[in-house]
Scaffold this motif. Structure first.
Motif, short mmCIF file in Angstrom:
data_model
loop_
_atom_site.label_atom_id
_atom_site.label_comp_id
_atom_site.label_asym_id
_atom_site.label_seq_id
_atom_site.Cartn_x
_atom_site.Cartn_y
_atom_site.Cartn_z
N LYS A 14 0.76 -1.16 0.16
CA LYS A 14 0.58 0.13 0.22
C LYS A 14 0.47 1.41 -0.58
N SER A 15 1.92 1.68 0.95
CA SER A 15 2.51 3.26 1.10
C SER A 15 3.61 2.67 -0.03
N THR A 16 3.69 1.30 -0.39
CA THR A 16 4.89 1.91 -2.26
C THR A 16 4.23 2.55 -3.11
N PRO A 26 4.99 7.79 2.36
CA PRO A 26 3.20 8.30 3.87
C PRO A 26 3.78 7.28 4.96
N ASP A 27 5.07 7.04 5.05
CA ASP A 27 5.06 6.21 6.56
C ASP A 27 5.97 7.62 7.00
N ARG A 28 5.24 8.39 7.95
CA ARG A 28 5.66 9.42 9.04
C ARG A 28 6.89 9.25 9.65
N MET A 37 7.34 -0.41 7.32
CA MET A 37 6.11 -1.54 8.25
C MET A 37 5.04 -0.02 8.98
N THR A 38 3.88 0.15 8.07
CA THR A 38 3.56 1.28 8.47
C THR A 38 2.46 1.19 9.83
N ILE A 39 2.92 1.85 10.82
CA ILE A 39 2.01 1.70 12.41
C ILE A 39 0.75 2.78 12.17
N VAL A 57 -5.25 8.01 2.34
CA VAL A 57 -4.61 8.05 3.62
C VAL A 57 -4.49 6.44 4.02
N ASP A 58 -2.85 6.64 4.17
CA ASP A 58 -2.47 5.53 4.05
C ASP A 58 -2.91 4.64 5.14
N VAL A 59 -3.03 3.30 5.35
CA VAL A 59 -3.32 2.99 6.61
C VAL A 59 -2.31 1.52 6.56
N PRO A 60 -2.26 1.41 7.90
CA PRO A 60 -1.80 0.08 8.46
C PRO A 60 -2.18 -1.17 8.00
#
Ligand SMILES: Nc1nc2c(ncn2[C@@H]2O[C@H](COP(=O)(O)OP(=O)(O)OP(=O)(O)O)[C@@H](O)[C@H]2O)c(=O)[nH]1
Ligand SMILES: [Mg+2]
Length: 592
Positions: A14-16, A26-28, A37-39, A57-60
């Motif tokens: 997703k984030s990629t 998106p991974d701040r 990993m998105t948290i 809105v990128d979600v984990p």
């Protein structure tokens, strides 16, 4: 601008994909980048070929962070579902899809990522079948690789088509901005971000924050990194708040148009997932960016009452989601039917309520609300999410009966009849009183506001001196009227002589009769058993003004040709009314 939330299993890309589409990270958090990993929620945006702006809105995806995911998708009406070609459909693919379905999300796209690692065909087929069975229905699918960039032009085109399909936001709606982040900017103070789904925000606006006594003021606004004087839905916004400490608000709070939302910790809802009987007694309610523990009380096969651990600004028709955090299970969606439901104290109340709820569908229904609530302020209905039409197009039954009170027409007619009966009964029981006090009537009819009593009074009834009676009610009962006319006949030529107590008894003027005559303005009471004709006051002032000023009590008594029994309270009454003034030596002057 339109806003899309990602969804999908952990590590599916997703984030990629968001990074490849937007060029933004998106991974701040450093920890997210370290762990790959998105948290928490990430935010990024780009311009599409059509010129439209899309904000993500990128979600984990990790199962532990599903509550963060829900805070991100809650206020967002469109989803980009991501499934990895090499892994296919996985548990959080299913859980995220169940969440979107529960919230009734109707617009979406499927991106099958990592298409450079495996044939995207099987993953696409499975995912499309799963998605087709939900509120999203049949969605377009695009195979992509975040690594090689293959498929990205097609995905951008598909996003453009999705943007064109989305319903236009209602910019006149009141603002309910669910906060998903809050932080402090040096020199500016507290900033919150969120997805503005309806309405419009302007710098300088005052907004309501649940639990805060004072309104909060918008000091600055940013959309996608740029300062703006105003932002209209749909938009990702960052709001700088004047004078609001950072710890006053955070994720799950909402900034609101003042006075337009009802904060409630009790709602009746319809379930769209597991049946009421299968739900555990406690669950978590997710709505907007908020997550609140709730106690569940079934009130029908698919209707329940929820007791929230803290109040939320909810409206009739709101979609929300129930989740069992212990079992990682989305129990299903809910549709809010009533945000101010009646208590269920009496025996049989729950069964009756369940029948009422069976008839409701979460669409605001003014006539139904009036029938059920019988009497309610227009403002209260609007705060529940039930619009009240005004102006020429509004039906007669929706017109206010008094102030901003609305009434069910049948109930209002009945109240009018009961009022007449109460006034008649009061007249029988208290024949000497000139009508029934408005407040006593208000209590008898259990009305919440005096103006309602006033509005119910129709001729031949009328309100006089705070009492409701027949129009002739301040005419005295016959025996009292007769007695007063005898007093007038006997004392008319010596107006400052009051009848002695035994004479009053002879005339039939006991305390109740005197009270009635005084209320009707036919007698003037100076003290117990000391009454004069009402015109005596003006006459007395005239006589006293003819005396050398100041004058003594005894001079006044002589001039008025009366006794101390009358003169003392008469002068005191004149003092109180400001017609005479008592000097330090007990003499008086007439005030001119
Ligand atoms: N080969 C290949 N690797 C990819 C692709 N997309 C993502 N990856 C890799 O897959 C891993 C996970 O990617 P992320 O984008 O972090 O996945 P995610 O869905 O955001 O994961 P969470 O946010 O933790 O749920 C990373 O190592 C990426 O480099 C792709 O299209 N091709
Ligand atoms: Mg991620």
């Amino acid at each position: 601008m339109f806003v899309v939330a990602t969804a999908g299993h952990v590590d599916h890309g997703k984030s990629t994909l968001v990074r490849a589409l937007t060029g933004m990270e998106p991974d701040r958090w450093a920890e997210e980048r370290r762990r790959g990993m998105t948290i928490d929620l990430g935010f990024a945006w780009t311009t599409l070929p059509s010129g439209a702006t899309v904000a993500f809105v990128d979600v984990p995806g990790h199962e532990r962070f599903v509550p963060n995911m829900l805070a991100g998708v809650g206020p967002v009406p469109a989803a980009l579902i991501v499934v990895a070609a090499d892994e296919g459909w996985m548990p959080q693919s299913a859980e995220h899809l169940a969440a979107l379905d529960a919230l009734g999300v109707a617009y979406g796209l499927l991106a099958v990522t990592r298409a450079d690692l495996a044939d995207p065909g099987p993953a696409t087929a499975r995912a499309r079948a799963e998605i087709a069975a939900t509120s999203l229905g049949a969605v377009p699918a695009v195979a992509v690789s975040g690594l090689t960039g293959a498929g990205l032009p097609e995905l951008r085109a598909a996003l453009d088509r999705l943007a064109a399909q989305l319903p236009a936001p209602v910019v006149d709606d009141p603002v309910r901005l669910w906060v998903d982040r809050s932080f402090t900017v040096r020199g500016s103070g507290t900033v919150v971000t969120g997805t503005l789904g309806g309405g419009r925000l302007r710098v300088g606006d005052e907004l309501e924050l649940a639990g805060a006594d004072e309104p909060v003021r918008v000091r600055g606004l940013h959309c996608l990194g740029e300062a703006r004087p105003e932002a209209a839905a749909v938009a990702r916004v960052a709001v700088n708040l004047r004078g609001t400490p950072r710890d006053r608000l955070g994720r799950g709070d909402a900034l609101l148009t003042p006075g337009r939302f009802h904060h409630t910790d009790l709602v009746d809802v319809r379930l769209t997932g597991d049946p009421a009987g299968d739900l555990p007694a406690t669950l978590t309610l997710h709505v907007g960016s908020a997550a609140v523990p709730v106690r569940v009380r079934p009130l029908g096969p698919d209707t329940v009452r929820l007791r929230l651990a803290r109040p939320l600004p909810l409206l009739v028709g709101d979609r929300a989601l129930l989740r069992d955090p212990g079992r990682h299970h989305v129990s299903g969606g809910v549709r809010v039917l009533d945000v101010a439901p009646p208590p269920l104290g009496r025996r049989g109340a729950a069964a009756a309520r369940s029948q009422v709820l069976a008839e409701l569908d979460g669409r605001p229904d003014l006539a139904g609300e009036l029938r059920r609530r019988r009497l309610i302020r227009a403002g209260a209905l609007i705060r529940m999410g039930v619009p009240v039409p005004t102006g020429r197009d509004s039906p007669a039954w929706a017109a206010s009966v008094a102030g901003d009170w609305l009434a069910d027409p049948a109930h209002w007619r009945q109240l009018g009849e009961r009022l007449t009966e109460e006034v008649a009964r009061h007249a029988r029981e208290h024949p000497l009183e000139p009508g029934m006090p408005v407040d006593a009537l208000r209590q008898r009819l259990a009305l919440p506001d005096r103006v309602l009593v006033e509005a119910l009074v129709r001729p031949p009834l009328r309100i006089h001196a705070g009492r409701v009676g027949a129009a002739s009610a301040n005419a005295l009962p016959e025996p009292v009227a007769l007695a007063v006319s005898r007093v007038r006949a006997e004392y008319g030529d010596r107006p400052f002589r009051a009848p002695e107590a035994d004479r009053l008894v002879d005339l039939g003027l006991g305390p109740r009769e005197i009270g009635a005559a005084v209320r009707a303005g036919a007698l003037l009471r100076l003290a117990d058993n000391v009454v004069l004709l009402p015109d005596a006051l003006d006459d007395a002032v005239r006589v006293l003004a003819g005396l050398p000023q100041p004058f003594t009590l005894s001079a006044a008594r002589q001039a008025l040709d009366t006794t101390r029994r009358v003169a003392v309270p008469l002068l005191e009454l004149l003092d109180r009314r400001g017609a005479t003034r008592r000097l330090p030596d007990d003499a008086r002057i007439v005030v001119t």
